[in-house]
Design a protein around this motif. Structure first.
Motif, PDB file in Angstrom:
ATOM      1  N   ALA A   1       0.770  -1.114   0.002  1.00 24.43           N
ATOM      2  CA  ALA A   1       0.184   0.151   0.107  1.00 24.43           C
ATOM      3  C   ALA A   1       0.793   1.113  -0.062  1.00 24.43           C
ATOM      4  O   ALA A   1       0.683   2.139  -0.697  1.00 24.43           O
ATOM      5  N   ARG A   2       1.823   1.270   0.686  1.00 23.93           N
ATOM      6  CA  ARG A   2       2.773   2.264   1.004  1.00 23.93           C
ATOM      7  C   ARG A   2       3.409   2.820  -0.526  1.00 23.93           C
ATOM      8  O   ARG A   2       3.471   3.631  -1.033  1.00 23.93           O
ATOM      9  N   ARG A   3       3.871   1.356  -1.194  1.00 26.67           N
ATOM     10  CA  ARG A   3       4.550   1.865  -2.595  1.00 26.67           C
ATOM     11  C   ARG A   3       3.470   2.362  -3.736  1.00 26.67           C
ATOM     12  O   ARG A   3       3.750   3.250  -4.148  1.00 26.67           O
ATOM     13  N   THR A   4       2.178   1.620  -3.575  1.00 29.22           N
ATOM     14  CA  THR A   4       1.085   2.270  -4.387  1.00 29.22           C
ATOM     15  C   THR A   4       0.647   3.811  -4.130  1.00 29.22           C
ATOM     16  O   THR A   4       0.878   4.213  -5.049  1.00 29.22           O
ATOM     17  N   ILE A   5       0.703   4.214  -3.012  1.00 27.95           N
ATOM     18  CA  ILE A   5       0.512   5.700  -2.543  1.00 27.95           C
ATOM     19  C   ILE A   5       1.823   6.351  -2.997  1.00 27.95           C
ATOM     20  O   ILE A   5       1.336   7.428  -3.642  1.00 27.95           O
TER      21      ILE A   5
ATOM     22  N   ARG B   1      -2.797   5.647 -14.986  1.00 27.07           N
ATOM     23  CA  ARG B   1      -2.053   5.092 -16.186  1.00 27.07           C
ATOM     24  C   ARG B   1      -0.419   5.810 -15.898  1.00 27.07           C
ATOM     25  O   ARG B   1       0.536   4.901 -16.142  1.00 27.07           O
ATOM     26  N   ALA B   2      -0.107   7.029 -15.537  1.00 30.64           N
ATOM     27  CA  ALA B   2       1.090   7.340 -15.143  1.00 30.64           C
ATOM     28  C   ALA B   2       1.872   6.633 -13.790  1.00 30.64           C
ATOM     29  O   ALA B   2       3.042   6.579 -14.153  1.00 30.64           O
ATOM     30  N   ALA B   3       0.909   6.165 -13.052  1.00 29.92           N
ATOM     31  CA  ALA B   3       1.718   5.634 -11.708  1.00 29.92           C
ATOM     32  C   ALA B   3       1.720   4.102 -12.358  1.00 29.92           C
ATOM     33  O   ALA B   3       2.420   3.416 -11.120  1.00 29.92           O
ATOM     34  N   GLY B   4       1.120   3.552 -13.135  1.00 27.37           N
ATOM     35  CA  GLY B   4       1.242   2.080 -13.505  1.00 27.37           C
ATOM     36  C   GLY B   4       0.270   1.221 -12.363  1.00 27.37           C
ATOM     37  O   GLY B   4       0.707   0.296 -11.736  1.00 27.37           O
ATOM     38  N   VAL B   5      -0.635   2.034 -11.728  1.00 24.32           N
ATOM     39  CA  VAL B   5      -1.631   1.291 -10.779  1.00 24.32           C
ATOM     40  C   VAL B   5      -3.008   1.300 -11.554  1.00 24.32           C
ATOM     41  O   VAL B   5      -3.651   2.042 -12.092  1.00 24.32           O
ATOM     42  N   HIS B   6      -3.551  -0.001 -11.208  1.00 29.45           N
ATOM     43  CA  HIS B   6      -5.074  -0.017 -11.599  1.00 29.45           C
ATOM     44  C   HIS B   6      -5.854   0.501 -10.826  1.00 29.45           C
ATOM     45  O   HIS B   6      -5.883   0.810  -9.816  1.00 29.45           O
TER      46      HIS B   6
END
Length: 193
Positions: free
Chosen positions: A18-22, A48-53
């Motif tokens: 979660a920390r990495r995602t944030i 898209r820019a973060a590479g996060v779904h």
């Protein structure tokens, strides 16, 4: 909310993933803001820019402005926690808030000011109203205490905006000029510092 990496994030941030995602979302938002107004950045563009779904995004946030608030969380924390008591006064509190704005001017410039994120600006202003209400003497004119607190808060926000927009601004002189224009009772209390 809990603290992760120096910024305030939703309580689910104890998990390293979660920390990495944030952190990825925060970095992507800062990168996008270098070329795009925050108001033009939607969840899809940020993901898209973060590479996060998108599904992962919504596990942590409900809007892009919430990600922005994690980036300006240290300013919000300074507003909420900097001492504002009779010995130090409003001026000392304002000095601390503005010093934080100076330290992170480049980052805050994306989210506060004319092209900033309206939700973040409103959150900052709401917190300023709550804090400035602490120095407004309700006993003198209870009917106008709320109006005066709002006026003082939004003027304080104007100083934050000025500090962010102008690297050459003499912050101390600007605060002195502003405090000098306050009603006598507030001027006396603000001079306690």
């Amino acid at each position: 909310m809990s603290t992760t990496g120096g910024t305030s994030t939703p309580g689910r941030a104890a998990d390293p993933r979660a920390r990495r995602t944030i952190a990825a979302l925060q970095q992507a938002l800062l990168t996008l803001c270098a070329t795009t107004s925050p108001s033009e950045i939607d969840v899809s563009k940020l993901c898209r820019a973060a590479g996060v779904h998108r599904t992962t995004f919504y596990k942590h946030f409900t809007a892009v402005s919430e990600v922005a608030e994690t980036i300006v969380a240290d300013l919000l924390e300074r507003i909420d926690s900097a001492p504002m008591d009779p010995e130090r006064g409003y001026r000392a509190w304002l000095d601390e808030v503005l010093a934080q704005a100076v330290r992170r001017r480049g980052t805050y410039s994306h989210f506060l000011g004319a092209d900033g994120d309206p939700a973040v600006v409103r959150n900052v202003c709401d917190r300023l109203v709550r804090r400035t209400a602490e120095v407004v003497p309700a006993s003198e004119d209870p009917g106008n205490a709320d109006v005066l607190a709002h006026t003082l808060a939004f003027a304080s926000y104007g100083l934050i905006e000025a500090v962010i927009a102008n690297e050459d601004l003499d912050v101390a002189a600007s605060v002195d000029a502003f405090v000098g224009q306050l009603p006598r009772t507030l001027r006396q209390q603000s001079a306690a510092a």
